[in-house]
Design a protein around this motif. Structure first.
Motif, PDB file in Angstrom:
ATOM      1  N   SER A   2       0.824  -1.197   0.000  1.00  0.00           N
ATOM      2  CA  SER A   2       0.000   0.000   0.000  1.00  0.00           C
ATOM      3  C   SER A   2       0.865   1.257   0.000  1.00  0.00           C
ATOM      4  O   SER A   2       2.001   1.242   0.433  1.00  0.00           O
ATOM      5  N   ASP A 106      -3.341  -4.449   6.366  1.00  0.00           N
ATOM      6  CA  ASP A 106      -4.031  -4.687   5.097  1.00  0.00           C
ATOM      7  C   ASP A 106      -4.711  -6.046   5.100  1.00  0.00           C
ATOM      8  O   ASP A 106      -5.860  -6.181   4.660  1.00  0.00           O
ATOM      9  N   SER A 136      -7.651   2.151  -0.549  1.00  0.00           N
ATOM     10  CA  SER A 136      -7.382   0.763  -0.952  1.00  0.00           C
ATOM     11  C   SER A 136      -7.902   0.586  -2.372  1.00  0.00           C
ATOM     12  O   SER A 136      -8.825   1.241  -2.811  1.00  0.00           O
TER      13      SER A 136
END
Length: 138
Positions: A2, A106, A136
């Motif tokens: 991410s 995550d 996301s």
């Protein structure tokens, strides 16, 4: 992995600059050099060579001044070098822990969409390690 926008985002291992300064390279080499058993034996040998110099020097004060000065200078320089290598090692560990916490967060987000307990645990993890919320790719 991410993305963390913003200036306060934790640094990930992939974000760490690979450039190492000349001083950092020297400190790493010196730390490797002084951490060997033979370096310790060299220090012991120097003390053993210094001890009988008591009979060659005019007074005890000069004899003590030699060893005190030598050990103080060496200690001062080694502490500076070893502190540098320790700081960099600590930074590297912190970067790795940030990446693990981000990955775990995550994963918790992906598998815990329907579990309020897991979402709360994820939020606590993110708050505890200072991870920012990010978009996301759903």
């Amino acid at each position: 992995m991410s993305q963390h926008p913003g200036p306060n985002a934790p640094t990930m291992p992939s974000d760490v600059d690979g450039d190492i300064s000349m001083f950092d390279r020297f400190a790493t080499t010196a730390a490797g050099f002084v951490s060997k058993a033979w370096f310790f034996m060299l220090c012991v040998l120097l003390v053993l060579l210094w001890a009988p110099s008591y009979f060659l020097l005019p007074d005890v004060d000069t004899w003590q001044l030699i060893i005190n000065t030598a050990t103080t200078i060496v200690t001062f320089l080694l502490v500076a070098l070893l502190q540098n290598t320790q700081r960099r090692a600590d930074d590297a560990v912190q970067h790795k822990l940030n990446a693990i916490a981000d990955g775990l967060s995550d994963l918790m987000g992906h598998i815990g969409m329907e579990s309020a307990d897991l979402r709360r645990d994820r939020d606590e993890l993110r708050a505890a390690v200072g991870l920012e919320d990010h978009e996301s790719a759903k």
